[in-house]
Design an enzyme around this catalytic site. Structure first.
Site, mmCIF file in Angstrom:
data_model
loop_
_atom_site.group_PDB
_atom_site.id
_atom_site.type_symbol
_atom_site.label_atom_id
_atom_site.label_comp_id
_atom_site.label_asym_id
_atom_site.label_seq_id
_atom_site.Cartn_x
_atom_site.Cartn_y
_atom_site.Cartn_z
ATOM 1 N N ARG A 1 -10.091 -7.506 14.036
ATOM 2 C CA ARG A 1 -11.003 -7.243 12.917
ATOM 3 C C ARG A 1 -12.257 -8.101 13.023
ATOM 4 N NH1 ARG A 1 -6.679 -6.616 7.932
ATOM 5 N NH2 ARG A 1 -6.420 -4.383 8.180
ATOM 6 N N LYS B 1 7.443 -1.361 2.157
ATOM 7 C CA LYS B 1 7.561 -0.758 0.831
ATOM 8 C C LYS B 1 7.220 0.712 0.776
ATOM 9 C CE LYS B 1 6.921 -4.677 -2.159
ATOM 10 N NZ LYS B 1 5.927 -5.465 -2.862
ATOM 11 N N GLY C 1 -2.781 -3.542 9.681
ATOM 12 C CA GLY C 1 -2.849 -4.869 10.286
ATOM 13 C C GLY C 1 -1.584 -5.226 11.029
ATOM 14 N N GLY D 1 -3.998 1.076 4.998
ATOM 15 C CA GLY D 1 -4.069 1.816 3.734
ATOM 16 C C GLY D 1 -5.292 2.719 3.706
HETATM 17 P P1 AMP Z 1 3.746 -3.060 5.200
HETATM 18 O O1 AMP Z 1 2.772 -4.119 4.775
HETATM 19 O O2 AMP Z 1 4.312 -2.255 4.088
HETATM 20 O O3 AMP Z 1 3.236 -2.224 6.372
HETATM 21 O O4 AMP Z 1 4.991 -3.843 5.757
HETATM 22 C C1 AMP Z 1 4.958 -4.665 6.895
HETATM 23 C C2 AMP Z 1 6.134 -5.581 6.804
HETATM 24 O O5 AMP Z 1 7.324 -4.831 6.714
HETATM 25 C C3 AMP Z 1 6.308 -6.497 7.992
HETATM 26 O O6 AMP Z 1 5.997 -7.798 7.602
HETATM 27 C C4 AMP Z 1 7.793 -6.360 8.340
HETATM 28 O O7 AMP Z 1 8.425 -7.608 8.536
HETATM 29 C C5 AMP Z 1 8.362 -5.669 7.119
HETATM 30 N N1 AMP Z 1 9.584 -4.912 7.405
HETATM 31 C C6 AMP Z 1 9.760 -3.942 8.314
HETATM 32 N N2 AMP Z 1 11.034 -3.513 8.322
HETATM 33 C C7 AMP Z 1 11.693 -4.214 7.382
HETATM 34 C C8 AMP Z 1 13.041 -4.226 6.921
HETATM 35 N N3 AMP Z 1 13.962 -3.413 7.441
HETATM 36 N N4 AMP Z 1 13.362 -5.072 5.907
HETATM 37 C C9 AMP Z 1 12.423 -5.888 5.391
HETATM 38 N N5 AMP Z 1 11.145 -5.924 5.783
HETATM 39 C C10 AMP Z 1 10.767 -5.103 6.769
#
Ligand code: AMP
Length: 400
Positions: free
Chosen positions: A37, A201, A354, A377
């Site tokens: 970035r 999430k 990211g 996003g």
């Molecule tokens: P996001 O910001 O929603 O794209 O989420 C990214 C984060 O999701 C990363 O920091 C990962 O460590 C986390 N992540 C991926 N798979 C899992 C899982 N099975 N349980 C908990 N966290 C997760």
């Protein structure tokens, strides 16, 4: 969609405010792990320097709670900018306080000032008008080059644009490149078009999931968000990450996928751990048999094979969100295997977000992808067909 370009503005000797996205991932020692970035903003900055501008750079980093916090200071970004631009970068102690005002007032031609983290100001994320005006008063020209945050109506992204007319606000080179790329992708994706969605999430990506359904041929769901879907299917997922209030939405998405003929894939096995830690005891279990108290932190080997099968005929692959907790080596294997597979295909491969960009670059595959977007996003919202709040004021009227 045509944007007012920085190239259309008369910049000579002007004070230029460039909203950048320097929200870079860092490791536990505060080292920047992926500076894409920052590097991506350099062309716009150099272009302004070539026109003898005085430059004010502004960005957020992480989620400080509206007040100064050393942890979220932009000083690592200042150092990296210094290395990349080979010139002094003046970091202010505050955003719009005494120090920032004094430094901005004393600016000369070709000085580069970096304001401290915009989110140290409470008003930034509320699109506060006073903050927007105070930031706008610092400069003659406003440039948005922060694609990653352009889907947010924040003071430095949306509010600020009201204080600049069409001859004094425009998109930087990075923003233009991203908008052009996703514009083409949404108009005529080569099919099969497959989206791979992961991350922690469902809530953050719910709308994107719904809106991607009519556009894609297959949807692959991994990462933490998959467990809400697995639970919706009636599985006991132990202590895995689940958003119980979104189970109905997960049902709806699965139902809609069926009705539209979109093939939806979920993990069939996982790497389960007893605790959320790098040294936890782990075992591979089927999605149906996650033991009580354990949590799925990565996709398992059978899922990797399944996802590869599903990806094999993809002509356009859009990947947003890791398949597991890739920051811990034990739970990075699924993401790494999928990354290698996607990189090796002959499809148009687009990586957004990211974390996903970070994981791809950690294993040296960034050059193998067709396009790595600086915004996760933002790219998803663009693909939904939305005009982003930070982009709308920069659209050329005749092209509306
Ligand atoms: P996001 O910001 O929603 O794209 O989420 C990214 C984060 O999701 C990363 O920091 C990962 O460590 C986390 N992540 C991926 N798979 C899992 C899982 N099975 N349980 C908990 N966290 C997760």
């Amino acid at each position: 969609m045509q944007l007012h370009s920085i190239k259309d503005l008369d910049l000579t000797h002007k004070k230029v405010f460039i909203r950048c996205d320097f929200n870079v991932p860092m490791d536990e020692y505060g080292n920047i792990t992926d500076d894409r970035r920052i590097r991506s903003a350099i062309s716009t900055i150099n272009y302004c320097l070539d026109q003898d501008c005085a430059i004010i750079l502004a960005s957020h980093l992480g989620r400080p709670k509206g007040e100064f916090s050393e942890k979220y200071s932009l000083s690592p970004v200042q150092r990296r900018l210094h290395q990349l631009l080979q010139r002094e970068i003046i970091l202010t102690k505050d955003v719009v306080g005494e120090d920032a005002q004094a430094k901005v007032n004393a600016m000369k031609c070709c000085d580069v000032i970096l304001l401290e983290n915009l989110r140290f100001e409470k008003g930034e994320t509320n699109n506060d008008e006073t903050l927007a005006k105070t930031l706008a008063d610092m400069a003659d020209i406003y440039i948005n080059d922060a694609f990653g945050v352009s889907h947010r109506a924040h003071s430095s992204v949306e509010g600020i644009t009201k204080y600049f007319d069409e001859k004094s606000r425009a998109a930087g080179f990075l923003l233009q490149k991203e908008i052009k790329f996703f514009g083409a992708l949404i108009k005529r994706p080569v099919r099969p078009f497959i989206s791979v969605v992961g991350g922690s999430k469902v809530s953050g990506k719910l709308e994107a999931l719904s809106n991607l359904l009519p556009r894609v041929d297959k949807m692959i769901i991994g990462g933490g968000m998959a467990f809400t879907f697995l639970k919706a299917q009636g599985y006991d997922v132990g202590n895995s990450l689940v958003e119980d209030d979104l189970i109905d939405d997960a049902h709806r998405i699965m139902q809609e996928a069926k009705e539209r003929g979109v093939k939806l894939y979920l993990p069939v096995d996982v790497v389960a751990a007893q605790t959320f830690s790098a040294d936890s005891v782990t075992k591979i279990t089927t999605a149906q048999e996650i033991p009580q108290g354990w949590m799925g932190l990565d996709i398992g080997p059978a899922t990797v094979r399944l996802f590869k099968e599903a990806l094999a005929d993809g002509q356009t692959i859009l990947w947003n969100g890791p398949m597991g907790v890739y920051e811990m080596e034990k739970f990075a294997r699924g993401s790494n295997k999928i990354a290698h597979y996607i990189a090796d295909t002959y499809a148009t491969t687009v990586v957004g977000g990211g974390d996903t960009a970070d994981l791809v670059q950690r294993i040296g595959l960034d050059e193998e992808m067709t396009f790595i977007s600086t915004g996760g996003g933002a790219s998803l919202e663009l693909l939904e067909g939305k005009i982003l709040p930070g982009v709308a004021p920069l659209v050329c009227p005749e092209q509306d």
